[in-house]
Design an enzyme around this catalytic site. Structure first.
Site, short mmCIF file in Angstrom:
data_model
loop_
_atom_site.label_atom_id
_atom_site.label_comp_id
_atom_site.label_asym_id
_atom_site.label_seq_id
_atom_site.Cartn_x
_atom_site.Cartn_y
_atom_site.Cartn_z
N GLU A 97 53.08 -24.62 38.65
CA GLU A 97 54.10 -25.52 39.21
C GLU A 97 55.50 -25.29 38.63
O GLU A 97 56.45 -25.96 39.02
CB GLU A 97 53.67 -26.97 39.00
CG GLU A 97 52.48 -27.34 39.86
CD GLU A 97 51.87 -28.68 39.49
OE1 GLU A 97 51.89 -29.03 38.30
OE2 GLU A 97 51.36 -29.37 40.40
N LYS A 121 53.30 -22.39 33.95
CA LYS A 121 52.74 -23.64 33.42
C LYS A 121 51.28 -23.49 33.03
O LYS A 121 50.83 -24.04 32.03
CB LYS A 121 52.88 -24.74 34.48
CG LYS A 121 52.36 -26.09 34.02
CD LYS A 121 52.41 -27.13 35.13
CE LYS A 121 51.69 -28.40 34.68
NZ LYS A 121 51.35 -29.28 35.81
N GLN A 122 50.52 -22.75 33.84
CA GLN A 122 49.07 -22.77 33.65
C GLN A 122 48.41 -21.59 34.35
O GLN A 122 49.07 -20.82 35.03
CB GLN A 122 48.50 -24.07 34.20
CG GLN A 122 48.80 -24.27 35.68
CD GLN A 122 48.51 -25.67 36.16
OE1 GLN A 122 48.08 -26.51 35.41
NE2 GLN A 122 48.75 -25.92 37.42
N TRP A 139 43.74 -30.81 43.04
CA TRP A 139 42.88 -29.61 43.04
C TRP A 139 41.96 -29.62 41.82
O TRP A 139 40.95 -28.94 41.79
CB TRP A 139 43.70 -28.33 43.08
CG TRP A 139 44.39 -27.93 41.80
CD1 TRP A 139 45.11 -28.74 40.98
CD2 TRP A 139 44.41 -26.62 41.20
NE1 TRP A 139 45.60 -28.01 39.90
CE2 TRP A 139 45.18 -26.71 40.02
CE3 TRP A 139 43.86 -25.39 41.54
CZ2 TRP A 139 45.41 -25.62 39.17
CZ3 TRP A 139 44.09 -24.30 40.70
CH2 TRP A 139 44.87 -24.43 39.53
N ASP A 140 42.33 -30.43 40.80
CA ASP A 140 41.51 -30.56 39.59
C ASP A 140 40.05 -30.83 39.96
O ASP A 140 39.12 -30.36 39.32
CB ASP A 140 41.99 -31.72 38.73
CG ASP A 140 43.45 -31.58 38.33
OD1 ASP A 140 44.28 -31.33 39.24
OD2 ASP A 140 43.76 -31.70 37.14
#
Ligand SMILES: *[C@@H]1O[C@H](CO)[C@@H](O)[C@H](O)[C@H]1NC(C)=O
Ligand SMILES: *[C@@H]1O[C@H](CO)[C@@H](O)[C@H](O)[C@H]1NC(C)=O
Ligand SMILES: *[C@@H]1O[C@H](CO)[C@@H](O)[C@H](O)[C@H]1NC(C)=O
Ligand SMILES: *[C@@H]1O[C@H](CO)[C@@H](O)[C@H](O)[C@H]1NC(C)=O
Ligand SMILES: *[C@@H]1O[C@H](CO)[C@@H](O)[C@H](O)[C@H]1NC(C)=O
Ligand SMILES: *[C@@H]1O[C@H](CO)[C@@H](O)[C@H](O)[C@H]1NC(C)=O
Length: 730
Positions: A462, A532-533, A330-331
Site C-alpha cells: 500500500e 510496506k509488506q 484480504w487478510d
C-alpha cells in the site's frame, strides 16, 4: 527466579536459585498479575474468549457480535454491547492468578479464561468462556471455597458497572426481575439503505449482576454461581439458549459440554511439535485466537450467517480507526484462510459463504466503476458495500486484488475438497465465474506491448500510492481467477469466453531483465523504493506462480531489504516459506523467527500488528501467516488444483526435532503427516465411508491407491503426490 540476599560482614553476595526445571505448559498461558499500563489494565494484550458469534476481551467493557455493525459506509464499525462480564471482586488478595487454558494435556482444547484469587479465608475461581454448545451464551462460572472453618458468614463485595447504554445501540430494559434482565436495542445507523433496510436488533438476556456481592453461609464450604449472558439478533433464540443454561443444565455440565466440543476441534486438526515447547505454545495460541473468531464445528445453535474474519478478531473493532473497525480485508482469504482450510474445510466454506452472501453489493461495486461481474470491497462489514473510512479513498478505489484473493481462496477450497455441490448448488460456481468476469472486463489490450494490462491499481504494497499499472501480484491473481473458472466449467456449465482465456495467458508481468527479478509494478525502482509488506514474494507462495528457482531467489533477496521494518507481522512468514523451498534453511529459520517473535506479546501470546506493539491487536492476520509457515513451509504441503503435494525438507526450526501435522483433510480422506530430520510419513487416519473419491499416490517409482490405515514413509526432500483417480473435470 528467587533471589536471596545474604549479608556477610560487609560483602553482599547475591545468590540466584534457579527454579527446578519447570516444564512450561504448552497450552496454559498464565500470570499472577494482569498486564497493566499504570493504573488500568492493558486491554491491548489481554486475551479474548469467543465462538464466532460472540467475543469479548477478558474484563473489557464491550462484547461484540458477528455481523453487528453500526454506522454508514464511511463510519461502520462493530457495535458495542456493554459487557455483563467485567465486574470485579473487591477483596484484599493474598494471591492471584490469571490463566488462559486452551487445552489440558494433548487432548483437550479448552478455551477458558480463569481468574483465581485468594485471601486468608476464601478462594474464588471465576471461569469465563464463550460456549461452543450454544453460541448465544457467554458464561461466568464462579466457585467460592472456604479455606478456614471460622463459622462466619462471608460476603464478597463486587464492583459492578451497570452501564446499559451504548453509543452504538439504543438499549431499553424490557424486563428486570430476579431471574433475568432483558435488554433490547437497535443499532443507530444502517450501513447502506439499499442493502440494509432496517437497523439491526440485539437482545441480551442476562443473570442479574451480583450487586450485593457473592455469599457463603456460616457452615457452607463451597458455593458455585452461574452468570449467564445470552445474546442474539432474534429474541426467541437468545431466550431459549438462556433458559437452557439457567434451567435445564447444571453449571458444571455447561462447562463440560463446551470443553468437549473444543476437544473435538482440537482432535480434528492440530500440530504437535517435539523438542520445542516454546514453538508449540506459539502454534497453539495462534490457532486458539483464529478459531475463537470462527463458528464451532458442531453446536446445538441454529446455523447463522458468518460475517468474516477481521484482522483484530471478533473481540475488537468497536472504535472507528482502531483494529480496523472489525472489517474484513484480504487478510481473511490470503492470510487466515489457508491454515484453516487444511484442517477445517467446513470452516473454510463458512468464510467463503460470507462473500457469497454479500454478492449483490459486489455486483453493484463492479457496476459503480463500469465493470462486470463481482467486485469485492476492500473493506467489508455488514452489507458488503465498501466501508473504507473517508481517510483513505485510494484503497477503496484501486486496491482490487482482493477479488482475485477471494477467487484464489475458492480455488484452494475446490482443490482441497473437490466439493462439486458447493460449486453447483451453493453459489460457489457463481463466485468463481463472476470474479473471473470482473477481470475479463477489467483488463485492456495494449497494442504496442501485444499484451493485456490491468491499469490503475493499488498492489498489496500500500505504499505504492495512489495507484500503479500492472501490479504483478494483481495480474497473477486475475489470471488464476480466469483459469479457475475455466477449470471448473464442466461443473458450472458456464463456458469461459475465449477473450478471458486470452487475457489469462497473455497479461503483462513487469520484469527486470538485467537482474532477472519481478517488478512489483510497471516502473518500479528496485534500487530505491520502500515497500510496506509482502507483495511480489507472494507469487511464489501462496500463488505457486511458475518461475525458475533463480528468479524466486532474486525476488526474495531483492524485496527483503526494501520492506519497511515497521510493516505488519505477516510478511516474514512468506519469505521464510520461500527460502525453505530453495533449501536455504538458515535464512528460512531467521525469517521464521522474525515472523512472530517480536509480534507476540506475553503472557497470553496476543499478536500485535507491528513489532513496536502499535497497530491492530490480537492481529490474527499475523497468526495466520505464521501458521502458514509452519504448515506449508516446514510441512512442505502444496495444494494444487489437481493434486496435493508433500515435500518436507527436514531442517525443522529452532529446537524442534519432530512435527506431527494431524488431520489434513483432502477429498474426503484424513491424513496425519509426521516429519523429522530424515524421513516423513503419512498415515491415512480416515476415509469417507462411501470412498467415492478413490485417491492414488505417486513418489518416485512408488505408486498405488491410498487406503485406510496406509502408512507410507519416504526420505525428506522427496516429493509425494496424492490425487484423485478420476479428476474433478476430466
Ligand atoms: C456512501 O454512501 C453515500 C450515501 O449513500 C454515497 O453517496 C457514497 O457514494 C457511498 N460511498 C461508497 C463508497 O459506497
Ligand atoms: C483491605 O485492606 C485495607 C487496608 O489494608 C483496608 O482498609 C480495607 O478495609 C480492606 N478491605 C477489605 C474488603 O477487607
Ligand atoms: C486446564 O484445564 C484442564 C481441563 O479442565 C484442567 O485439568 C487443568 O487443571 C486446567 N489448568 C489450569 C491451570 O487451570
Ligand atoms: C498507466 O498506463 C496509462 C496508459 O498506458 C498511462 O497513460 C499512464 O501514464 C500509466 N501510469 C503509470 C503510473 O505508469
Ligand atoms: C534479456 O536479456 C537477455 C540476456 O541477458 C537478452 O538475450 C534478451 O534479449 C533480453 N530480453 C529483453 C526483452 O530485453
Ligand atoms: C532515493 O529517492 C529519494 C527520493 O526520490 C532520493 O532523495 C534519494 O536520494 C534516493 N536514494 C538513492 C540511494 O538513490
Amino acid at each position: 527466579m528467587l533471589f536471596f540476599l545474604l549479608i556477610l560482614s560487609s560483602t553482599i553476595i547475591l545468590i540466584q536459585i534457579a527454579p527446578a526445571e519447570q516444564a512450561q505448559s504448552t497450552t496454559i498461558f498464565t500470570t499472577n498479575e494482569l498486564p497493566s499500563t499504570g493504573s488500568s489494565l492493558d486491554y491491548r494484550i489481554l486475551p479474548y474468549i469467543g465462538n464466532g458469534h460472540l467475543a469479548t476481551v477478558a474484563f473489557s467493557e464491550f462484547i461484540y457480535m458477528n455481523g453487528l455493525y453500526n454506522g454508514d459506509n464511511g463510519t461502520s464499525h462493530r457495535a458495542r454491547i456493554p459487557s455483563t462480564l467485567n465486574w470485579q471482586f473487591k477483596i484484599n488478595l493474598s494471591s492471584s492468578a490469571y490463566t488462559l487454558n486452551v487445552s489440558s494435556g494433548k487432548i483437550l482444547f479448552l478455551s477458558v479464561f480463569t481468574e483465581t484469587i485468594e485471601n486468608d479465608e476464601i478462594r474464588i475461581e471465576r471461569h469465563l468462556f464463550a460456549s461452543q454448545e450454544y453460541t448465544e451464551l457467554l458464561i461466568a462460572y464462579v466457585v467460592i471455597t472456604r479455606l478456614k472453618s471460622t463459622g462466619k458468614k462471608i460476603v464478597v463485595p463486587i464492583e459492578v458497572n451497570e452501564q446499559r447504554t451504548s453509543i452504538d445501540i439504543d438499549f431499553k430494559v424490557e424486563t428486570y426481575h430476579d431471574e433475568y434482565v432483558l435488554l433490547s436495542g437497535e443499532t443507530r445507523q444502517v450501513e447502506n439503505v439499499q442493502f440494509q433496510k432496517e437497523p439491526l436488533s440485539v437482545f441480551v438476556y442476562h443473570t442479574p449482576l451480583p450487586v450485593n456481592g457473592l455469599k457463603l453461609g456460616k457452615h457452607e464450604k463451597r458455593r458455585t454461581y452461574l452468570f449467564v449472558t445470552s445474546i442474539d439478533e432474534q429474541k426467541s433464540r437468545a431466550k431459549s439458549s438462556f433458559d437452557y443454561a439457567t434451567h435445564k443444565r447444571q453449571a458444571d455440565k455447561i462447562l463440560l459440554s463446551h470443553v468437549s466440543r473444543w476437544n473435538d476441534i482440537w482432535s480434528d486438526g492440530h500440530v504437535e511439535v517435539s523438542g520445542d515447547d516454546e514453538l508449540q505454545r506459539q502454534i497453539n495460541s495462534a490457532f486458539y485466537y483464529i478459531l475463537s473468531s470462527l463458528p464451532p464445528l458442531s453446536t446445538r445453535s441454529e446455523h447463522k450467517q458468518f460475517y468474516g474474519l477481521s484482522p483484530g478478531s471478533l473481540s475488537r473493532g468497536g472504535f472507528l480507526g482502531e483494529d480496523y473497525g472489525g472489517h474484513s480485508f484480504w487478510d481473511t482469504e490470503t492470510w487466515m484462510f489457508p491454515s484453516v482450510l487444511l484442517f477445517y474445510p467446513t470452516l473454510a466454506k463458512e468464510i467463503l459463504s460470507y462473500r457469497i452472501a454479500l454478492r449483490d453489493s459486489a455486483v453493484d461495486n463492479a457496476l459503480l466503476f463500469g465493470y462486470e461481474g463481482w467486485r469485492f470491497p476492500w473493506e467489508s462489514a455488514r452489507t458488503g458495500v465498501d466501508v473504507t473510512p473517508d481517510c483513505c479513498p485510494e484503497v477503496r478505489l484501486y486496491q482490487m486484488h482482493i477479488t482475485g484473493d477471494i477467487a484464489f481462496a475458492a480455488r484452494q477450497y475446490v482443490a482441497a475438497t473437490g466439493n462439486r455441490d458447493w460449486i453447483s448448488n451453493e453459489l460457489g460456481g457463481d463466485l468463481i465465474y463472476e470474479s473471473a468476469r470482473f477481470w475479463g472486463s477489467r483488463a485492456v489490450y495494449n497494442n504496442n506491448k501485444k499484451q493485456y494490462e490491468i491499469l490503475t491499481v493499488l498492489p498489496p504494497d500500500e505504499d505504492a500510492q495512489p495507484f500503479k499499472n500492472n501490479s504483478v501480484f494483481t495480474n497473477a491473481v486475475a489470471a488464476l481467477s480466469i483459469q479457475l473458472a475455466d477449470s471448473v466449467s464442466c461443473i458450472t456449465n458456464k463456458k469461459t469466453p475465449q477473450s478471458w482465456i486470452d487475457i489469462a495467458s497473455n497479461l503483462h508481468f513487469p520484469f527486470d531483465n538485467s537482474t532477472q527479478t519481478h517488478l512489483e509494478y510497471e516502473g518500479f525502482d528496485l534500487k530505491n523504493t520502500t515497500i510496506k509488506q509482502a507483495d511480489v514474494v507472494l507469487l511464489g507462495f501462496p500463488l505457486m506462480w511458475p518461475m525458475s528457482d533463480q528468479v524466486r531467489r532474486n525476488d526474495l533477496l531483492a524485496y527483503e531489504p526494501l520492506t519497511r521494518d515497521d510493516g505488519p507481522a505477516m510478511t516474514w512468514s512468506m519469505h521464510s516459506i520461500g527460502f525453505i523451498e530453495l533449501g536455504d534453511f538458515n535464512k528460512a529459520e531467521q525469517l521464521f523467527q522474525r515472523s512472530y517473535e517480536t509480534y507476540v506479546k506475553p503472557p497470553f501470546n496476543v499478536w500485535t500488528e507491528a513489532r513496536s506493539g502499535v497497530g491492530a491487536v490480537n492481529f490474527i492476520t499475523g497468526a495466520g501467516g505464521f501458521l502458514q509457515a509452519v504448515l506449508y513451509g516446514y510441512g512442505g504441503i502444496r495444494l494444487k488444483l489437481d493434486q496435493l503435494e508433500f515435500k518436507p525438507r527436514g531442517h525443522l526450526p529452532n529446537q524442534a526435532t519432530k512435527f506431527v501435522i494431524r488431520g489434513i483433510k483432502y477429498q474426503g480422506t484424513i491424513i496425519d503427516l509426521t516429519i523429522d530430520n530424515k524421513m516423513y510419513e503419512i498415515f491415512v487416519r480416515a476415509q469417507s465411508s462411501k470412498n467415492d473419491v478413490p485417491l492414488i499416490y505417486k513418489q518416485g517409482e512408488h505408486r498405488g491407491s491410498l487406503k485406510l490405515m496406509d502408512r507410507l514413509s519416504f526420505p525428506i526432500d522427496t516429493q509425494l503426490i496424492i490425487r484423485r483417480l478420476v479428476p474433478l473435470c476430466p
